[in-house]
Write a protein that holds these residues in place. Structure first.
Motif, PDB file in Angstrom:
ATOM      1  N   SER A   1       1.031  -1.175  -0.007  1.00 27.41           N
ATOM      2  CA  SER A   1       0.006  -0.005   0.039  1.00 27.41           C
ATOM      3  C   SER A   1       0.996   1.180  -0.005  1.00 27.41           C
ATOM      4  O   SER A   1       0.212   2.093   0.045  1.00 27.41           O
ATOM      5  CB  SER A   1      -1.112   0.185   1.212  1.00 27.41           C
ATOM      6  N   VAL A   2       2.233   1.263   0.086  1.00 27.15           N
ATOM      7  CA  VAL A   2       2.969   2.227  -0.119  1.00 27.15           C
ATOM      8  C   VAL A   2       3.266   2.590  -1.379  1.00 27.15           C
ATOM      9  O   VAL A   2       4.167   1.888  -2.194  1.00 27.15           O
ATOM     10  CB  VAL A   2       4.272   2.276   0.905  1.00 27.15           C
ATOM     11  N   SER A   3       2.817   3.369  -2.025  1.00 28.33           N
ATOM     12  CA  SER A   3       2.842   3.811  -3.546  1.00 28.33           C
ATOM     13  C   SER A   3       4.528   4.161  -3.967  1.00 28.33           C
ATOM     14  O   SER A   3       4.676   3.863  -4.933  1.00 28.33           O
ATOM     15  CB  SER A   3       1.890   4.657  -3.808  1.00 28.33           C
ATOM     16  N   ALA A   4       4.970   4.912  -2.840  1.00 35.33           N
ATOM     17  CA  ALA A   4       6.352   5.205  -3.314  1.00 35.33           C
ATOM     18  C   ALA A   4       7.081   4.283  -3.563  1.00 35.33           C
ATOM     19  O   ALA A   4       8.219   4.225  -4.143  1.00 35.33           O
ATOM     20  CB  ALA A   4       6.620   6.393  -2.093  1.00 35.33           C
ATOM     21  N   LEU A   5       7.086   2.888  -3.230  1.00 35.11           N
ATOM     22  CA  LEU A   5       7.893   1.817  -3.075  1.00 35.11           C
ATOM     23  C   LEU A   5       7.180   0.989  -4.292  1.00 35.11           C
ATOM     24  O   LEU A   5       7.895  -0.184  -4.403  1.00 35.11           O
ATOM     25  CB  LEU A   5       7.892   1.087  -1.846  1.00 35.11           C
ATOM     26  N   ALA A   6       6.323   1.399  -5.012  1.00 37.87           N
ATOM     27  CA  ALA A   6       5.773   0.347  -6.051  1.00 37.87           C
ATOM     28  C   ALA A   6       6.742   0.123  -7.162  1.00 37.87           C
ATOM     29  O   ALA A   6       6.721  -1.221  -7.647  1.00 37.87           O
ATOM     30  CB  ALA A   6       4.434   1.069  -6.489  1.00 37.87           C
ATOM     31  N   THR A   7       7.500   0.803  -7.743  1.00 36.44           N
ATOM     32  CA  THR A   7       8.351   0.771  -8.843  1.00 36.44           C
ATOM     33  C   THR A   7       9.339  -0.276  -8.193  1.00 36.44           C
ATOM     34  O   THR A   7       9.774  -1.287  -8.997  1.00 36.44           O
ATOM     35  CB  THR A   7       9.044   1.983  -9.327  1.00 36.44           C
ATOM     36  N   GLY A   8       9.907  -0.054  -7.124  1.00 36.40           N
ATOM     37  CA  GLY A   8      10.749  -0.890  -6.617  1.00 36.40           C
ATOM     38  C   GLY A   8      10.406  -2.375  -6.345  1.00 36.40           C
ATOM     39  O   GLY A   8      11.050  -3.406  -6.845  1.00 36.40           O
ATOM     40  N   LEU A   9       9.501  -2.492  -5.843  1.00 36.57           N
ATOM     41  CA  LEU A   9       8.567  -3.823  -5.659  1.00 36.57           C
ATOM     42  C   LEU A   9       8.202  -4.513  -6.960  1.00 36.57           C
ATOM     43  O   LEU A   9       8.562  -5.589  -7.074  1.00 36.57           O
ATOM     44  CB  LEU A   9       7.034  -3.599  -4.876  1.00 36.57           C
ATOM     45  N   ALA A  10       7.902  -3.669  -7.899  1.00 34.75           N
ATOM     46  CA  ALA A  10       7.820  -4.431  -9.311  1.00 34.75           C
ATOM     47  C   ALA A  10       8.894  -4.933  -9.971  1.00 34.75           C
ATOM     48  O   ALA A  10       9.159  -6.140 -10.646  1.00 34.75           O
ATOM     49  CB  ALA A  10       7.122  -3.329 -10.382  1.00 34.75           C
ATOM     50  N   ASP A  11      10.147  -4.059  -9.587  1.00 37.85           N
ATOM     51  CA  ASP A  11      11.554  -4.623 -10.063  1.00 37.85           C
ATOM     52  C   ASP A  11      11.638  -5.871  -9.277  1.00 37.85           C
ATOM     53  O   ASP A  11      12.500  -6.801 -10.137  1.00 37.85           O
ATOM     54  CB  ASP A  11      12.487  -3.674  -9.855  1.00 37.85           C
ATOM     55  N   VAL A  12      11.664  -6.170  -8.106  1.00 40.64           N
ATOM     56  CA  VAL A  12      11.837  -7.210  -7.399  1.00 40.64           C
ATOM     57  C   VAL A  12      11.053  -8.301  -7.761  1.00 40.64           C
ATOM     58  O   VAL A  12      11.433  -9.572  -8.071  1.00 40.64           O
ATOM     59  CB  VAL A  12      11.598  -6.933  -5.896  1.00 40.64           C
ATOM     60  N   ARG A  13       9.742  -8.141  -8.045  1.00 44.63           N
ATOM     61  CA  ARG A  13       8.683  -9.086  -8.879  1.00 44.63           C
ATOM     62  C   ARG A  13       9.481  -9.635  -9.900  1.00 44.63           C
ATOM     63  O   ARG A  13       9.303 -10.918 -10.248  1.00 44.63           O
ATOM     64  CB  ARG A  13       7.563  -8.595  -8.858  1.00 44.63           C
ATOM     65  N   SER A  14       9.713  -8.620 -10.945  1.00 39.75           N
ATOM     66  CA  SER A  14      10.240  -9.012 -12.236  1.00 39.75           C
ATOM     67  C   SER A  14      11.633  -9.963 -12.080  1.00 39.75           C
ATOM     68  O   SER A  14      11.579 -11.005 -12.758  1.00 39.75           O
ATOM     69  CB  SER A  14      10.695  -7.826 -13.055  1.00 39.75           C
ATOM     70  N   ALA A  15      12.198  -9.693 -11.261  1.00 40.95           N
ATOM     71  CA  ALA A  15      13.539 -10.424 -10.888  1.00 40.95           C
ATOM     72  C   ALA A  15      13.206 -11.913 -10.536  1.00 40.95           C
ATOM     73  O   ALA A  15      13.834 -12.705 -11.002  1.00 40.95           O
ATOM     74  CB  ALA A  15      14.383  -9.752  -9.877  1.00 40.95           C
ATOM     75  N   VAL A  16      12.273 -12.044  -9.623  1.00 36.00           N
ATOM     76  CA  VAL A  16      11.875 -13.108  -9.051  1.00 36.00           C
ATOM     77  C   VAL A  16      11.268 -14.134 -10.132  1.00 36.00           C
ATOM     78  O   VAL A  16      11.528 -15.454 -10.025  1.00 36.00           O
ATOM     79  CB  VAL A  16      11.017 -13.322  -7.857  1.00 36.00           C
ATOM     80  N   GLU A  17      10.587 -13.569 -10.967  1.00 36.41           N
ATOM     81  CA  GLU A  17       9.954 -14.305 -12.102  1.00 36.41           C
ATOM     82  C   GLU A  17      10.941 -14.817 -12.962  1.00 36.41           C
ATOM     83  O   GLU A  17      10.510 -15.935 -13.621  1.00 36.41           O
ATOM     84  CB  GLU A  17       8.754 -13.469 -12.848  1.00 36.41           C
ATOM     85  N   LEU A  18      12.167 -14.190 -13.108  1.00 32.87           N
ATOM     86  CA  LEU A  18      13.129 -14.886 -13.895  1.00 32.87           C
ATOM     87  C   LEU A  18      13.664 -16.356 -13.453  1.00 32.87           C
ATOM     88  O   LEU A  18      14.292 -16.845 -14.352  1.00 32.87           O
ATOM     89  CB  LEU A  18      14.299 -14.089 -13.859  1.00 32.87           C
ATOM     90  N   PHE A  19      13.168 -16.533 -12.306  1.00 33.26           N
ATOM     91  CA  PHE A  19      13.796 -18.082 -11.728  1.00 33.26           C
ATOM     92  C   PHE A  19      12.342 -19.044 -12.053  1.00 33.26           C
ATOM     93  O   PHE A  19      12.564 -20.244 -11.563  1.00 33.26           O
ATOM     94  CB  PHE A  19      13.796 -17.783 -10.224  1.00 33.26           C
ATOM     95  N   GLY A  20      11.264 -18.689 -12.758  1.00 33.98           N
ATOM     96  CA  GLY A  20      10.422 -19.680 -13.224  1.00 33.98           C
ATOM     97  C   GLY A  20       8.770 -19.274 -12.496  1.00 33.98           C
ATOM     98  O   GLY A  20       8.621 -18.621 -11.698  1.00 33.98           O
TER      99      GLY A  20
END
Length: 86
Positions: free
Chosen positions: A62-81
């Motif tokens: 719910s902290v919108s200021a951290l949304a982009t960083g969270l999306a980047d982590v999500r994208s990186a995790v998705e690289l593992f399958g």
């Protein structure tokens, strides 16, 4: 691995300087530390990565200021399958 390390490091920095306190901040910090350790410790297990991601997202989602960083982590995790389909 490099993308995961970079994304986690960036989100950890963003979280560290974010002025607002919120109830689950400690959970997010702990899980980001766990992700950072997995990223330098070799090939992490995809289910553990996804679990950490879910905990982080639930903690700071719910902290919108951290949304982009969270999306980047999500994208990186998705690289593992992708998660298994049921």
């Amino acid at each position: 691995m490099a993308e995961l390390r970079t994304a986690v490091s960036r989100l950890r920095r963003e979280l560290a300087v974010h002025p607002a306190e919120f109830p689950d901040r400690g959970i997010a910090e702990d899980e980001l530390a766990a992700l950072a350790a997995m990223a330098v410790g070799g090939a992490p297990e995809a289910p553990r990565l996804r679990r950490s991601l879910l905990l982080i997202a639930g903690s700071i989602g719910s902290v919108s200021a951290l949304a982009t960083g969270l999306a980047d982590v999500r994208s990186a995790v998705e690289l593992f399958g992708e998660p298994p389909r049921h």
